[in-house]
Design a protein around this motif. Structure first.
Motif, PDB file in Angstrom:
ATOM      1  N   LEU A  14      39.775  -1.045  -3.052  1.00 23.97           N
ATOM      2  CA  LEU A  14      38.632  -1.872  -2.686  1.00 23.97           C
ATOM      3  C   LEU A  14      38.805  -3.315  -3.158  1.00 23.97           C
ATOM      4  N   GLU A  15      39.438  -3.491  -4.318  1.00 26.66           N
ATOM      5  CA  GLU A  15      39.681  -4.850  -4.808  1.00 26.66           C
ATOM      6  C   GLU A  15      40.667  -5.577  -3.893  1.00 26.66           C
ATOM      7  N   ARG A  16      41.720  -4.889  -3.446  1.00 27.88           N
ATOM      8  CA  ARG A  16      42.680  -5.511  -2.517  1.00 27.88           C
ATOM      9  C   ARG A  16      41.986  -5.960  -1.234  1.00 27.88           C
ATOM     10  N   GLU A  17      40.959  -5.230  -0.829  1.00 31.52           N
ATOM     11  CA  GLU A  17      40.224  -5.588   0.386  1.00 31.52           C
ATOM     12  C   GLU A  17      39.144  -6.629   0.134  1.00 31.52           C
ATOM     13  N   GLY A  18      39.007  -7.069  -1.116  1.00 33.60           N
ATOM     14  CA  GLY A  18      38.022  -8.089  -1.446  1.00 33.60           C
ATOM     15  C   GLY A  18      36.598  -7.574  -1.506  1.00 33.60           C
ATOM     16  N   LEU A  19      36.400  -6.271  -1.671  1.00 33.25           N
ATOM     17  CA  LEU A  19      35.063  -5.685  -1.658  1.00 33.25           C
ATOM     18  C   LEU A  19      34.469  -5.526  -3.052  1.00 33.25           C
ATOM     19  N   VAL A  20      35.318  -5.417  -4.063  1.00 32.95           N
ATOM     20  CA  VAL A  20      34.829  -5.293  -5.438  1.00 32.95           C
ATOM     21  C   VAL A  20      35.678  -6.179  -6.332  1.00 32.95           C
ATOM     22  N   GLU A  21      35.169  -6.441  -7.537  1.00 33.83           N
ATOM     23  CA  GLU A  21      35.936  -7.199  -8.507  1.00 33.83           C
ATOM     24  C   GLU A  21      35.532  -6.792  -9.921  1.00 33.83           C
ATOM     25  N   PRO A  22      36.468  -6.903 -10.859  1.00 30.60           N
ATOM     26  CA  PRO A  22      36.160  -6.537 -12.242  1.00 30.60           C
ATOM     27  C   PRO A  22      35.633  -7.731 -13.030  1.00 30.60           C
ATOM     28  N   GLU A  23      34.874  -7.422 -14.058  1.00 36.07           N
ATOM     29  CA  GLU A  23      34.454  -8.444 -15.007  1.00 36.07           C
ATOM     30  C   GLU A  23      34.447  -7.822 -16.400  1.00 36.07           C
ATOM     31  N   THR A  24      34.421  -8.664 -17.420  1.00 33.55           N
ATOM     32  CA  THR A  24      34.440  -8.190 -18.803  1.00 33.55           C
ATOM     33  C   THR A  24      33.032  -8.172 -19.366  1.00 33.55           C
ATOM     34  N   GLY A  25      32.704  -7.079 -20.042  1.00 30.93           N
ATOM     35  CA  GLY A  25      31.398  -6.974 -20.682  1.00 30.93           C
ATOM     36  C   GLY A  25      31.504  -6.207 -21.977  1.00 30.93           C
ATOM     37  N   GLU A  26      30.373  -6.009 -22.651  1.00 32.55           N
ATOM     38  CA  GLU A  26      30.369  -5.288 -23.914  1.00 32.55           C
ATOM     39  C   GLU A  26      30.831  -3.843 -23.736  1.00 32.55           C
ATOM     40  N   GLU A  27      30.643  -3.307 -22.541  1.00 30.44           N
ATOM     41  CA  GLU A  27      31.045  -1.924 -22.266  1.00 30.44           C
ATOM     42  C   GLU A  27      32.523  -1.810 -21.909  1.00 30.44           C
ATOM     43  N   GLY A  28      33.185  -2.959 -21.775  1.00 28.39           N
ATOM     44  CA  GLY A  28      34.579  -2.969 -21.366  1.00 28.39           C
ATOM     45  C   GLY A  28      34.724  -3.609 -20.006  1.00 28.39           C
ATOM     46  N   VAL A  29      35.586  -3.065 -19.176  1.00 31.52           N
ATOM     47  CA  VAL A  29      35.759  -3.574 -17.810  1.00 31.52           C
ATOM     48  C   VAL A  29      34.652  -2.994 -16.937  1.00 31.52           C
ATOM     49  N   VAL A  30      33.906  -3.873 -16.297  1.00 28.90           N
ATOM     50  CA  VAL A  30      32.799  -3.463 -15.434  1.00 28.90           C
ATOM     51  C   VAL A  30      33.120  -3.895 -14.007  1.00 28.90           C
TER      52      VAL A  30
END
Length: 299
Positions: free
Chosen positions: A274-290
Motif C-alpha cells: 500500500l505504501e508503494r501505491e501511495g495509499l498509506v505512510e508511516p510516522e513516528t509516535g510514542e507507540e512506535g511506527v504508526v
C-alpha cells in the motif's frame, strides 16, 4: 493413515496438510512436498512400494517446515528453488522470514528440520521425469509450483489455499501478498486451461472448481486490503494493533501469540504494498511506527 489415490495420469495424491504429490516416472518416483507428521515418511515409503517404484527425487515447493519435515528419512536428492535454499537448509533463517524475527522453537511450534539441497532450481527449469517448475512467489520468496504436463496436474504448494483454510485464518499468510496475488493470477490461467490444481492445504480441484478456489484466494486478499485501508482512514494504527484487530475481525482462529506473529508478517507485506501505491505512510509516535492513510492529517 491416508491412502494414495490417482488424481490424473501418472500423478497421485497422498492427502494431508500439506498434501503430497507423487509422480510415477519411468526411472522412479518424484515426491513433491513430503509433508509433516508422525508416520508421514513411512506412509510415503509404503506408497512407493505400492507403486513398485524407488524414490528418484524429492521436490520442495518452498522451505517451510510443514512441507519438508518428512524428507530426511526418505533419501534421494532434494530439489528446491534457489531463493528457497536458505529456508530449507537453515531453521534460523526460516524463523526469521516467517515471523519477522527470531523466535523460540516452542513458539514456532514446528520441528527445526534442516535439509541439504542437492539441486537449486531456477524459475521455469526442468525437473526429473519431465516435470517442470513454474515461479509462484509470494508465500515465500522463490516459492514454485511443479507441473506434470503429462497428467495435467499442478502441485501448487501454498501458492493457493483451500477455502476453509482461508475462512479460518482470515489473513492469508504470505511474506509478500502482492507477489502472492500475481502468482494466484497465473494459477487461475492454469485452472482455466483445465489443469488439476493441488493446494498445499485444502482439496484438489479441477476446472471451474479450481478457478473458484483461486478466485476465493484473490478475494481474500482484496477483502484484507479494503479492511486495512478502511481502518487506517478511521485512525492511524501500529502494525501490532492492526494485526490484532484483523485477526479477531476477519478469521475464526484464536489470536494466539504464534498466530499474531504470522499475521503480522503478512500485514507488514501488505502495508509495504500500500505504501508503494501511495495509499498509506508511516510516522513516528510514542507507540512506535504508526501507519496512516495518505491525506489524513498527522496526529
Amino acid at each position: 493413515m491416508q491412502s494414495l489415490r490417482r488424481i490424473g495420469g501418472r500423478a497421485y495424491l497422498l492427502p494431508g496438510s500439506p498434501n503430497t504429490v507423487i509422480v510415477a516416472g519411468s526411472s522412479g518416483a518424484v515426491v513433491v512436498d513430503p509433508g509433516i507428521g508422525e508416520g508421514r515418511g513411512t506412509a510415503i515409503q509404503e506408497a512407493l512400494r505400492g507403486l513398485g517404484l524407488g524414490l528418484e527425487a524429492v521436490v520442495l515447493t518452498h522451505g517451510h517446515s510443514d512441507h519438508l519435515a518428512a524428507a530426511p528419512g526418505l533419501g534421494g536428492p532434494v530439489y528446491a528453488a534457489r531463493l528457497c535454499r536458505g529456508l530449507v537448509e537453515s531453521s534460523v533463517l526460516r524463523r526469521l522470514v516467517v515471523y519477522g524475527g527470531l523466535v523460540t522453537e516452542r513458539l514456532a511450534a514446528m520441528p527445526m528440520v534442516e535439509l541439504r539441497v542437492d539441486r537449486e532450481v531456477e524459475p521455469g527449469e526442468g525437473l526429473p521425469e519431465g516435470l517442470r517448475s513454474i515461479p509462484l512467489p509470494g508465500h515465500t520468496p522463490g516459492h514454485m509450483g511443479v507441473v506434470d504436463e503429462e497428467s495435467r496436474v499442478v502441485a501448487a504448494g501454498d501458492a493457493v489455499l483451500g477455502e476453509r483454510v482461508l475462512a479460518r485464518f482470515g489473513v492469508p499468510f504470505a511474506a509478500d501478498l502482492e507477489g502472492w496475488v500475481r502468482s494466484l493470477e497465473r494459477l487461475r490461467e492454469l485452472a482455466e486451461e483445465g489443469y488439476t490444481i493441488v493446494p498445499g492445504h485444502g482439496p484438489v480441484a479441477r476446472g471451474r472448481r479450481a478457478a473458484a478456489m483461486v478466485e476465493a484466494n484473490i478475494a481474500a486478499v482484496e477483502k484484507l486490503r479494503g479492511w486495512v485501508l478502511e481502518r487506517l482512514r478511521e485512525k492511524p494504527l501500529t502494525l501490532e494493533k492492526l494485526t490484532y484487530m484483523a485477526t479477531v475481525s476477519l478469521g475464526s482462529a484464536e489470536p494466539t501469540p504464534r498466530q499474531l506473529m504470522l499475521n503480522r508478517t503478512a500485514l507488514a507485506s501488505l502495508l509495504a504494498w500500500l505504501e508503494r501505491e501511495g495509499l498509506v505512510e508511516p510516522e513516528t509516535g510514542e507507540e512506535g511506527v504508526v501507519w496512516r492513510a495518505r491525506g489524513q492529517q498527522p496526529r
